[in-house]
Scaffold this motif. Structure first.
Motif, PDB file in Angstrom:
ATOM      1  N   GLY A 177       8.008 -12.311 -36.188  1.00  0.00           N
ATOM      2  CA  GLY A 177       8.783 -13.294 -35.443  1.00  0.00           C
ATOM      3  C   GLY A 177       8.171 -13.710 -34.117  1.00  0.00           C
ATOM      4  N   PHE A 178       7.056 -13.087 -33.752  1.00  0.00           N
ATOM      5  CA  PHE A 178       6.371 -13.434 -32.507  1.00  0.00           C
ATOM      6  C   PHE A 178       5.909 -14.890 -32.582  1.00  0.00           C
ATOM      7  N   LYS A 179       6.288 -15.669 -31.562  1.00  0.00           N
ATOM      8  CA  LYS A 179       5.982 -17.096 -31.604  1.00  0.00           C
ATOM      9  C   LYS A 179       4.719 -17.436 -30.815  1.00  0.00           C
ATOM     10  N   VAL A 180       3.898 -18.288 -31.414  1.00  0.00           N
ATOM     11  CA  VAL A 180       2.695 -18.792 -30.749  1.00  0.00           C
ATOM     12  C   VAL A 180       2.750 -20.311 -30.794  1.00  0.00           C
ATOM     13  N   SER A 181       2.676 -20.952 -29.635  1.00  0.00           N
ATOM     14  CA  SER A 181       2.671 -22.415 -29.638  1.00  0.00           C
ATOM     15  C   SER A 181       1.231 -22.917 -29.683  1.00  0.00           C
ATOM     16  N   LYS A 182       1.055 -24.132 -30.189  1.00  0.00           N
ATOM     17  CA  LYS A 182      -0.291 -24.698 -30.315  1.00  0.00           C
ATOM     18  C   LYS A 182      -1.023 -24.719 -28.981  1.00  0.00           C
ATOM     19  N   SER A 183      -0.277 -24.934 -27.909  1.00  0.00           N
ATOM     20  CA  SER A 183      -0.919 -25.050 -26.598  1.00  0.00           C
ATOM     21  C   SER A 183      -1.482 -23.718 -26.108  1.00  0.00           C
ATOM     22  N   GLN A 184      -1.065 -22.629 -26.725  1.00  0.00           N
ATOM     23  CA  GLN A 184      -1.598 -21.313 -26.321  1.00  0.00           C
ATOM     24  C   GLN A 184      -2.925 -20.996 -26.981  1.00  0.00           C
ATOM     25  N   ILE A 185      -3.292 -21.785 -28.001  1.00  0.00           N
ATOM     26  CA  ILE A 185      -4.481 -21.450 -28.778  1.00  0.00           C
ATOM     27  C   ILE A 185      -5.724 -22.122 -28.191  1.00  0.00           C
ATOM     28  N   VAL A 186      -6.702 -21.306 -27.809  1.00  0.00           N
ATOM     29  CA  VAL A 186      -7.954 -21.799 -27.259  1.00  0.00           C
ATOM     30  C   VAL A 186      -9.014 -21.809 -28.358  1.00  0.00           C
ATOM     31  N   SER A 187      -9.820 -22.892 -28.423  1.00  0.00           N
ATOM     32  CA  SER A 187     -10.906 -22.991 -29.402  1.00  0.00           C
ATOM     33  C   SER A 187     -12.244 -22.932 -28.679  1.00  0.00           C
ATOM     34  N   ARG A 188     -13.144 -22.100 -29.177  1.00  0.00           N
ATOM     35  CA  ARG A 188     -14.467 -21.967 -28.573  1.00  0.00           C
ATOM     36  C   ARG A 188     -15.510 -21.724 -29.670  1.00  0.00           C
ATOM     37  N   PRO A 189     -16.789 -21.863 -29.334  1.00  0.00           N
ATOM     38  CA  PRO A 189     -17.822 -21.520 -30.327  1.00  0.00           C
ATOM     39  C   PRO A 189     -17.753 -20.031 -30.682  1.00  0.00           C
ATOM     40  N   ARG A 190     -18.203 -19.702 -31.871  1.00  0.00           N
ATOM     41  CA  ARG A 190     -18.188 -18.311 -32.314  1.00  0.00           C
ATOM     42  C   ARG A 190     -19.245 -17.486 -31.588  1.00  0.00           C
ATOM     43  N   ILE A 191     -19.043 -16.191 -31.605  1.00  0.00           N
ATOM     44  CA  ILE A 191     -19.927 -15.282 -30.870  1.00  0.00           C
ATOM     45  C   ILE A 191     -20.949 -14.636 -31.801  1.00  0.00           C
ATOM     46  N   GLY A 192     -22.174 -14.541 -31.292  1.00  0.00           N
ATOM     47  CA  GLY A 192     -23.198 -13.803 -32.040  1.00  0.00           C
ATOM     48  C   GLY A 192     -23.754 -14.523 -33.242  1.00  0.00           C
ATOM     49  N   VAL A 193     -23.685 -15.858 -33.264  1.00  0.00           N
ATOM     50  CA  VAL A 193     -24.191 -16.611 -34.417  1.00  0.00           C
ATOM     51  C   VAL A 193     -25.220 -17.661 -33.982  1.00  0.00           C
ATOM     52  N   ASP A 194     -25.966 -17.338 -32.950  1.00  0.00           N
ATOM     53  CA  ASP A 194     -26.944 -18.288 -32.420  1.00  0.00           C
ATOM     54  C   ASP A 194     -28.009 -18.687 -33.441  1.00  0.00           C
ATOM     55  N   MET A 197      10.547  -8.369 -39.926  1.00  0.00           N
ATOM     56  CA  MET A 197       9.212  -7.955 -40.403  1.00  0.00           C
ATOM     57  C   MET A 197       9.023  -8.418 -41.837  1.00  0.00           C
ATOM     58  N   LYS A 198       8.179  -9.403 -41.996  1.00  0.00           N
ATOM     59  CA  LYS A 198       7.968  -9.975 -43.326  1.00  0.00           C
ATOM     60  C   LYS A 198       6.474  -9.967 -43.618  1.00  0.00           C
ATOM     61  N   ILE A 199       6.075  -9.306 -44.704  1.00  0.00           N
ATOM     62  CA  ILE A 199       4.654  -9.280 -45.056  1.00  0.00           C
ATOM     63  C   ILE A 199       4.219 -10.674 -45.485  1.00  0.00           C
ATOM     64  N   LEU A 200       3.068 -11.091 -45.015  1.00  0.00           N
ATOM     65  CA  LEU A 200       2.574 -12.410 -45.401  1.00  0.00           C
ATOM     66  C   LEU A 200       2.246 -12.396 -46.890  1.00  0.00           C
ATOM     67  N   PRO A 201       2.762 -13.364 -47.636  1.00  0.00           N
ATOM     68  CA  PRO A 201       2.479 -13.426 -49.073  1.00  0.00           C
ATOM     69  C   PRO A 201       1.043 -13.865 -49.324  1.00  0.00           C
TER      70      PRO A 201
END
Length: 193
Positions: free
Chosen positions: A153-170, A1-5
């Motif tokens: 320490g939870f790992k997230v790979s680039k392939s898990q990240i989905v990109s979409r348009p933002r919500i509620g900013v029409d 557990m490391k606080i983000l600087p």
DNA sequence: AGTGAGATGGCCT
DNA sequence: GGCCATCTCACTA
């Protein structure tokens, strides 16, 4: 557990937004500390982003904390009844931020379905954790703050990240289509579209 | 499942 | 006075 600087938040906002996925948000607004995994965020790119509150350098009482250095919280009220939690990015006077849209409570509650309904959207997240105006402009790199973020320490790979348009900013013209909403693929806690 | 409206009030022009 | 970085419920089909 490391606080983000604090300098974790000084990078470009899109990179910080993606890097926040999988990190742990610690919330102590009521005397009890809760922890939750960040699973959905949106990037707001400051003075050049028509969807951002600081578009064209607008500086108002509400947006003052966005002009602070990266790592401060930016909490604002919307629709008279909800609050939204953001983390300011970049350095002082570069008013950009990442909206935290959804988290997954940790440890995962036994009643999985119930916890799912409580944090899968920016307004519901703040309501559930009692985050409000008092928690604006907090230094989120300090453990003593009511809100801070750590890397457990939870790992997230680039392939898990989905990109979409933002919500509620029409209202934001072509910026409404910019793919600045990021979430973990197949995550059950991501807000509905 | 998809659409539409109401709640509700601070903030900005 | 009008607009929201939302959510929920009612309605249609």
């Amino acid at each position: 557990m490391k606080i983000l600087p604090q300098d974790f938040y000084f990078e470009d906002t899109t990179s910080v937004a993606k890097a926040l996925l999988g990190k742990s948000l610690h919330i102590n607004t009521t005397g009890t500390e809760y922890k939750a995994r960040i699973v959905e965020v949106e990037a707001y790119l400051g003075i050049t982003d028509p969807a951002c509150h600081t578009f064209e350098g607008r500086r108002t009482p509400r947006t003052t904390s966005m002009y602070l250095s990266g790592g401060h919280s930016y909490v604002y009220q919307i629709y008279g009844m909800y609050f939204c939690l953001n983390v300011v990015t970049r350095t002082e006077n570069h008013p950009e931020a990442v909206l935290i849209r959804a988290v997954e409570p940790l440890p995962l509650a036994a009643k999985f379905e119930k916890s799912q309904l409580v944090s899968n959207g920016p307004g519901k997240l703040c309501r559930h954790y009692a985050i409000n105006k008092e928690h604006n402009a907090l230094p989120m790199w300090h453990k003593k703050s009511a809100l801070y973020i750590s890397d457990d320490g939870f790992k997230v790979s680039k392939s898990q990240i989905v990109s979409r348009p933002r919500i509620g900013v029409d209202y934001a013209g072509e910026a409404a289509a910019w793919p600045l909403r990021f979430y973990l693929a197949d995550d059950k806690f991501v807000s509905k579209k």
